[in-house]
Each structure stands twice: as C-alpha cells, then as structure tokens.
Enzyme design. Structure first.
Site, PDB file in Angstrom:
ATOM      1  N   GLU A 100       0.843  -1.196   0.000  1.00 57.81           N
ATOM      2  CA  GLU A 100       0.000   0.000   0.000  1.00 57.81           C
ATOM      3  C   GLU A 100       0.876   1.243   0.000  1.00 57.81           C
ATOM      4  O   GLU A 100       2.058   1.184   0.369  1.00 57.81           O
ATOM      5  CB  GLU A 100      -0.933   0.006   1.211  1.00 57.81           C
ATOM      6  CG  GLU A 100      -0.232  -0.117   2.545  1.00 57.81           C
ATOM      7  CD  GLU A 100      -1.193  -0.399   3.693  1.00 57.81           C
ATOM      8  OE1 GLU A 100      -2.314   0.111   3.652  1.00 57.81           O
ATOM      9  OE2 GLU A 100      -0.812  -1.128   4.623  1.00 57.81           O
ATOM     10  N   LYS A 102       2.750   4.591   1.058  1.00 55.15           N
ATOM     11  CA  LYS A 102       3.198   5.178   2.321  1.00 55.15           C
ATOM     12  C   LYS A 102       2.816   6.654   2.294  1.00 55.15           C
ATOM     13  O   LYS A 102       3.483   7.474   1.662  1.00 55.15           O
ATOM     14  CB  LYS A 102       4.706   5.020   2.505  1.00 55.15           C
ATOM     15  CG  LYS A 102       5.201   5.519   3.860  1.00 55.15           C
ATOM     16  CD  LYS A 102       6.701   5.312   4.010  1.00 55.15           C
ATOM     17  CE  LYS A 102       7.152   5.776   5.388  1.00 55.15           C
ATOM     18  NZ  LYS A 102       6.906   7.231   5.594  1.00 55.15           N
ATOM     19  N   ASP A 104       2.247  10.494   3.206  1.00 55.63           N
ATOM     20  CA  ASP A 104       3.107  11.496   3.842  1.00 55.63           C
ATOM     21  C   ASP A 104       2.240  12.379   4.724  1.00 55.63           C
ATOM     22  O   ASP A 104       1.784  13.453   4.322  1.00 55.63           O
ATOM     23  CB  ASP A 104       3.807  12.332   2.762  1.00 55.63           C
ATOM     24  CG  ASP A 104       5.025  13.061   3.316  1.00 55.63           C
ATOM     25  OD1 ASP A 104       5.407  12.796   4.470  1.00 55.63           O
ATOM     26  OD2 ASP A 104       5.584  13.902   2.596  1.00 55.63           O
ATOM     27  N   TYR A 211      -5.097   1.695   8.317  1.00 61.62           N
ATOM     28  CA  TYR A 211      -4.335   0.583   7.761  1.00 61.62           C
ATOM     29  C   TYR A 211      -3.955  -0.483   8.776  1.00 61.62           C
ATOM     30  O   TYR A 211      -3.385  -1.516   8.414  1.00 61.62           O
ATOM     31  CB  TYR A 211      -3.050   1.097   7.105  1.00 61.62           C
ATOM     32  CG  TYR A 211      -2.221   2.000   7.991  1.00 61.62           C
ATOM     33  CD1 TYR A 211      -1.546   1.513   9.112  1.00 61.62           C
ATOM     34  CD2 TYR A 211      -2.104   3.358   7.714  1.00 61.62           C
ATOM     35  CE1 TYR A 211      -0.792   2.336   9.922  1.00 61.62           C
ATOM     36  CE2 TYR A 211      -1.348   4.193   8.507  1.00 61.62           C
ATOM     37  CZ  TYR A 211      -0.695   3.682   9.610  1.00 61.62           C
ATOM     38  OH  TYR A 211       0.040   4.510  10.415  1.00 61.62           O
ATOM     39  N   LYS A 304      11.164   3.322   0.336  1.00 62.42           N
ATOM     40  CA  LYS A 304      11.103   4.750   0.052  1.00 62.42           C
ATOM     41  C   LYS A 304      11.387   5.037  -1.422  1.00 62.42           C
ATOM     42  O   LYS A 304      12.186   4.378  -2.071  1.00 62.42           O
ATOM     43  CB  LYS A 304      12.113   5.514   0.926  1.00 62.42           C
ATOM     44  CG  LYS A 304      11.917   5.338   2.419  1.00 62.42           C
ATOM     45  CD  LYS A 304      10.635   5.975   2.912  1.00 62.42           C
ATOM     46  CE  LYS A 304      10.746   7.484   2.983  1.00 62.42           C
ATOM     47  NZ  LYS A 304      11.636   7.993   4.020  1.00 62.42           N
ATOM     48  N   CYS A 397       7.286  47.066 -16.129  1.00 62.45           N
ATOM     49  CA  CYS A 397       7.147  45.733 -16.703  1.00 62.45           C
ATOM     50  C   CYS A 397       8.378  45.410 -17.551  1.00 62.45           C
ATOM     51  O   CYS A 397       8.750  46.204 -18.426  1.00 62.45           O
ATOM     52  CB  CYS A 397       5.886  45.653 -17.552  1.00 62.45           C
ATOM     53  SG  CYS A 397       5.724  44.109 -18.485  1.00 62.45           S
ATOM     54  N   CYS A 400       6.961  45.220 -21.506  1.00 62.29           N
ATOM     55  CA  CYS A 400       6.463  46.371 -22.278  1.00 62.29           C
ATOM     56  C   CYS A 400       6.826  47.720 -21.663  1.00 62.29           C
ATOM     57  O   CYS A 400       6.572  48.762 -22.269  1.00 62.29           O
ATOM     58  CB  CYS A 400       4.944  46.279 -22.427  1.00 62.29           C
ATOM     59  SG  CYS A 400       4.022  46.507 -20.880  1.00 62.29           S
ATOM     60  N   CYS A 415       1.565  44.008 -14.211  1.00 60.60           N
ATOM     61  CA  CYS A 415       1.817  44.987 -15.260  1.00 60.60           C
ATOM     62  C   CYS A 415       0.495  45.646 -15.620  1.00 60.60           C
ATOM     63  O   CYS A 415      -0.529  44.964 -15.767  1.00 60.60           O
ATOM     64  CB  CYS A 415       2.423  44.296 -16.481  1.00 60.60           C
ATOM     65  SG  CYS A 415       2.343  45.268 -17.992  1.00 60.60           S
ATOM     66  N   CYS A 421       0.639  44.896 -23.693  1.00 60.23           N
ATOM     67  CA  CYS A 421       1.736  44.042 -23.222  1.00 60.23           C
ATOM     68  C   CYS A 421       1.680  42.715 -23.963  1.00 60.23           C
ATOM     69  O   CYS A 421       0.681  41.997 -23.900  1.00 60.23           O
ATOM     70  CB  CYS A 421       1.631  43.820 -21.719  1.00 60.23           C
ATOM     71  SG  CYS A 421       2.978  42.805 -21.039  1.00 60.23           S
TER      72      CYS A 421
END
Length: 662
Positions: A100, A102, A104, A211, A304, A397, A400, A415, A421
C-alpha cells in the site's frame, strides 16, 4: 545530531534537513551500530520512535505502542527483507504480502467503544501521544459511529493527510491574502490536526486512511478481523472506516517490486502525496510469530521513493510576466537532480514569498519536487553573503515597460499594460473570444498563438479586420475554415452589454459582476465615466473590484480598443429601465455547496446576488434552495432533512438562464 533533527521535525514542524539527508544520517548510524554493537545505547534514535507530545494537548498513553517501520531504499533491501522472513519462518514457498502507499502525513490512533468514537491521539513518541479527539472528529471521512456489527473495542490506526488539491487551494487563498503559506501537505496536515481550536481544524481539508490495528475486543459473531492483513483492511472498510483504495495483495519480492514500480509511475497523478510503499506480510499468524524489534515490526517495511529534495545554489532571480499581467519571480538555479529530473528554474510565486523566505542571489537553498509536481524552494539553508541585496519588485514591466502596480494587501504585482503588453495579449484575445464572452466559434488557442506570432492581432479589436486571405496563409487554415471563422467573427458583432463587459477581461469582473454592472448602469458610457464610489453602489461590488473597474476604463489603451471595437460594429441593445431594476430572485435565500463545473462557487454567489437573491453559508428552514455540486457533504443531508428544495447544477443554471442572457 539526529535527536536534534527529530525534535525540529516532529515537535516544531520546522525541519532543517532535506528528508534524503536525514535518511542518509540514519542509515549511517545503523551501520555504525551494527559494526560496533558496544556503541548501541537504549536512547539511540534507532531504538525508539522519535518525537515528544506537545504539552498543550492532553497526554495519551498508548496501551499498545505505536511503532514505526524500518526503511528500504533499494530492490536489494527489499530482497533482504523477504529473505530474513523466509529464514525466520523456515519457509521455502513464495510469501504473500499486502502492499500500500506510504502516505506522507501524521500517524494517529482512533478508539471506538461499542461502535462509538471515543478518543483519538497522535503517535507522539510511540508510547505517549497527544489527545486530538476534537480535531479528528472534524474530519468528514472519519465516522462518529461504526457500521454493521462492530467490535466491542476497536483501536484503528491510520494516517491523517491533506489531499494535494486541498493543500494547493489553501495555499492559493493564503497567498492572495498575503498570509503565511505551508511548506508541504505533510506539514499542513500536522499543523492542522494539532490546532488547539477544533474549529480551525474543521476548516482545513484533512483526510484519513486506516491501515492497522491496536487493541481489539470482538463483540459478537461477525465482528472478527480475519486471518490476514488483507482481511483486516476489508473488515475496517466494512465498519465504515476509510481504507486506501490503492492497497493490493502481491506475491513474493517480484510482486512487491512490481507494485512499487507501477505506483511510482502513477505517483504524480495520485490525489495525495506519498513518499514510498509499505509491504506487510499477509498472514497475521506469521506476523505474530515474527514479532518486533525494539522500534519496528519484523514483518513490515517501508520502501522509500528516490529523494524529492536536494540542495543547490541560486544563480539569479528574474521576473516573468504572465498572461494576466502577474509578475512572477523565478529563481535560476545551479542544475540539480531531484525527484527524477534535473531542475534549473523554480518559481518563487510573488515578491512577498521572496521576502518571506529571504531568497537572494548566491544563497544555498533546499529544492523540493515532491510527487513529481512543480519544483519549489523550500527554504534558505545559508546566505552566501549577509550583505547581499534583497530582491526588489521592478517598477516597470520587463516586457512592455508599463508601470507595475501592487494593490495594498495583495501578494501579486501586475503589469498595467493590458492589451499593449505582449505577455498579456494572447490571454486577452482568448478570453475575449471564449464561449461565455463574445463566443467566436473556431478561434482556438493554437490559432490565436499564430495570429499573435504573425502580428496580425495586437488587441481584440484587430479580430474584426481579419480577412480570409490573411487567415488562409496561416498553418492548417484552409479556405473553408477561414471563411467560417470570418463569419463567426462577424456574428459576434451583435452581443449584449454584460457579455461585452465580461469579454473585456477586467480584473475580478466575472459573468455575475458584469451582469450587475450592466443592469445598474445600463450604458457603457455611463459606466466608463463612473467613479469608484459610484461603481460601489452596484450590489455586492466592493472597493477592490470598483477600483479595478475604474482603473481599466481610465487607461487610454483600453479606451482606444473599446472605441475601435465599437467602430468595427460591435453593438448591443440598450437595457430598458424595467430590466435594470428587475430583481427576480428577491426574497430568496440560496445555500451553495459542493464543486460546480460551469462556474466557481464565487461566481454562482455573485449571480444570485446580482438578481436580488441572498446567499447564506448554512441551511435553515428559511433556505429557498440548496444548490448542490459534486461532493455536497453534510449540507445536503441537512437540507433533505428540513425539506429544503435541492437544485443540481443543471437545474440552477436553468433557473439563471433567462437572466444570464442579458
């Protein structure tokens, strides 16, 4: 050293090392202890589960300790694990395992007595944890009462985690508000579950998969857990406890490694983050025969995935301009291999994030690419030069040269060039032509890219002067397609004022707000001359949106484009006074829940408000309609119990359709 990092990681949630570096230190310590047994002490990190409970929570002593798992990093490690089990059991036949993901997240144990949730606690140091009963109760997937014929006493163990989509949504909202963002889903889950106020936990998108088992006392026939690990998972699921759907029964080492490779290939598409795979010997009688070492079971191991964090140098920081004008700082990195790819560029999101993490050119940083997602700078490890200049937001910007604006309280700077632009032009044209705006059929993204690239379109107004001759010259554009597109563009000249306002792409002006503005002013010229105070008179238009509207119409470039559009024949019928004052949903209270497909929930709320309705966050007898999208949750159950009419999204859209056509 490892004990220090355990404290930073488990207690403070402020790790200083990348996970791969921590794993390397632990492997090195185990090797030293194996070579020099006299150095092994009872308080070694290899002999206990790390971390201590936070004193602010009640302390829970686990009757059966919550142990961790030994790690495998290579196929050879898994083969050695399987070989040890064969030797201890004296078996020569191929073994069966349950594999299954793992997860986090944060390990917890939940006790049910007579089927009723009694207590929940974190793993803590494995012997003592923190009482988080009130917070676990807020996780919607965790049942308050078990189904069927549950055991008299059941201690189910699992992992609290935060789905990736919920994590990204929570961080996006935090960035928009200029608030602190979480580093990763694991820290988010841990921090959310360990809030002293359960109401805060309730507002976080937490989930939990079970689990394993702690204490267990059968109540009657039918409440057993079976003879295998696989049957235990099915029993947990039968009693209503969420179990990971990715769990599989596999045979032998080849089955384990095949599962590892298959899940690793799909890792990025999973809705949650994982950092490996867990293998557990399936027959429970063999688990009992094998027993435990001091801190882990002999019959299970965690395989892992390759490191998803690495350390590198920041070579430079540049600003990119997005299609909506947002200026995004991007760190140019010394190339580093992480998460299976070489990373040389990482977004820093916005200038606020740059300053919060204090990233500067020349710094040593930790980069993460967890779950094969877009890489990010986690934190600065070391400033190469304490006097290095802090990164500053440019005033103009870089594309432009237009002024860069950042609204007070907002994280993103933009901008102000708009259509002028080049970076914003393509998105502006795409939005203008979209189905809910001017609805120009046949004008897709690829074609828009060509029109911009060949400089045939500088703004949406240029669409109305395109000729078939110009279009035929483009890639994959025949005479028939060019003719159909010209006709579609011509048809779009006849539109409505709300559609035209929406098509202009004014910041934060969606369909509902465009409708409200059109209904209130009834005339584009009046709206374009309105002050911020006057725009705020429109129902549910606040000062921020009003400022965006006024700023848009104040820009000379935008006024020029609008004039050219009108000169090209773009027109709409004038809204009559009765239509402007109509409030067809007046007196009706709506509650909107779940995920909508055709619009966001915010847009749905604005649509109701624009038509005189009221939107509430809770269901009551006064609710006229509950609008239910996907995964509506408890509000749907409450509405059903109170007899409140429920509208699916299609019915809600049908209700709005006569008025959204304005």
């Amino acid at each position: 050293m490892i004990a220090h990092h355990d404290y930073r990681y488990y207690v403070l949630d402020e790790p200083e090392l990348a996970d791969a570096e921590y794993d390397r230190l632990m492997v090195e310590l185990r090797a030293l202890e194996a070579e020099y047994p006299d150095l092994l002490s009872p308080d070694s990190p290899t002999q206990r589960v790390s971390g201590e409970p936070v004193a602010a929570f009640g302390v829970v002593t686990h009757t059966i300790p919550m142990l961790s798992l030994d790690n495998a990093f290579t196929a050879e490690d898994v083969q050695a694990f399987d070989r040890r089990i064969h030797e201890r059991l004296g078996s020569e036949t191929e073994l069966q395992y349950v594999a299954e993901p793992k997860l986090d997240g944060l390990a917890v144990t939940v006790i049910y007595r007579d089927g009723q949730l009694e207590r929940a606690a974190t793993r803590g140091d494995g012997v003592k944890g923190e009482d988080v009963t009130g917070n676990v109760r807020t996780i919607r997937t965790v049942p308050q009462r078990l189904r069927g014929t549950p055991p008299a006493l059941l201690e189910a163990r699992g992992e609290v985690f935060m789905p990736t989509a919920g994590f990204e949504r929570m961080n996006r909202i935090a960035r928009e508000r200029g608030e602190k963002v979480y580093i990763n889903p694991r820290n988010s889950a841990s921090g959310s579950l360990r809030q002293l106020d359960p109401r805060i936990s309730a507002g976080r998108p937490l989930d939990l998969f079970f689990y394993g088992l702690g204490m267990f006392t059968p109540a009657a026939e039918g409440s057993g857990i079976g003879q295998t690990q696989w049957e235990l998972l099915q029993a947990l699921r039968q009693w209503g406890l969420p179990v990971c759907a990715e769990a599989r029964r596999v045979r032998g080492v080849d089955g384990c490694l095949g599962y590892y490779a298959e899940l690793g290939a799909r890792r990025a598409s999973l809705p949650y983050q994982i950092d490996g795979v867990v293998y557990k010997l399936d027959p429970r009688v063999d688990q009992e025969r094998l027993g435990f070492v001091s801190r882990a079971p002999r019959w299970a191991i965690a395989h892992k995935f390759p490191a998803d964090e690495a350390t590198t140098l920041v070579l430079g920081i540049e600003f990119q301009v997005g299609r909506t004008g947002a200026l995004t700082p991007v760190a140019r990195l010394e190339p580093v291999f992480v998460g299976g790819v070489t990373v040389s560029n990482v977004t820093l999101h916005n200038i606020g994030e740059v300053h919060r993490k204090d990233v500067r050119v020349g710094d040593t940083v930790i980069v993460r690419r967890a779950g094969d997602v877009i890489p990010e700078v986690v934190r600065v490890v070391k400033h190469v030069d304490a006097q290095a200049t802090e990164v500053q937001l440019p005033s103009q910007c870089p594309i432009c040269g237009s002024q860069v604006s950042r609204v007070e309280g907002e994280a993103v700077a933009r901008c102000t060039g708009g259509f002028t632009c080049r970076a914003q032009r393509q998105e502006a044209v795409r939005h203008f032509a979209s189905r809910r705006a001017m609805d120009i059929e046949g004008l897709g993204d690829k074609l828009i890219e060509q029109l911009i690239e060949h400089e045939l379109v500088q703004s949406p107004a240029d669409l109305y002067r395109l000729s078939e001759i110009e279009l035929v010259a483009l890639e994959r554009m025949g005479e028939r397609s060019a003719n159909k597109l010209v006709q579609a563009i011509d048809r779009s000249r006849a539109t409505t004022l709300p559609r035209f306002l929406f098509a202009l792409g004014i910041r934060e002006v969606g369909e509902a707000t465009a409708l409200a503005l059109a209904v209130h002013f009834g005339d584009l010229d009046k709206l374009s001359r309105a002050s911020v105070a006057e725009v705020q008179q429109v129902p549910d238009v606040g000062p921020v949106v009003a400022a965006h509207v006024v700023a848009f119409f104040s820009a000379a470039a935008h006024r020029e484009v609008i004039a050219r559009l009108r000169a090209a024949g773009v027109r709409w019928p004038r809204l009559a006074a009765p239509e402007r004052s109509a409030q067809p949903l007046a007196g009706m209270t709506f509650v909107i829940t779940g995920t909508l497909q055709a619009m966001t929930r915010d847009e749905a709320q604005k649509a109701v408000l624009a038509l005189g309705g009221r939107v509430s966050g809770s269901v009551s007898k006064k609710t006229r309609y509950l609008v239910a999208g996907a995964e509506p949750g408890s509000k749907l159950r409450k509405a059903t119990g109170l007899g409140v009419p429920v509208l699916e999204e299609s019915a809600f859209l049908a209700l709005l359709k006569p008025y959204r056509a304005l």
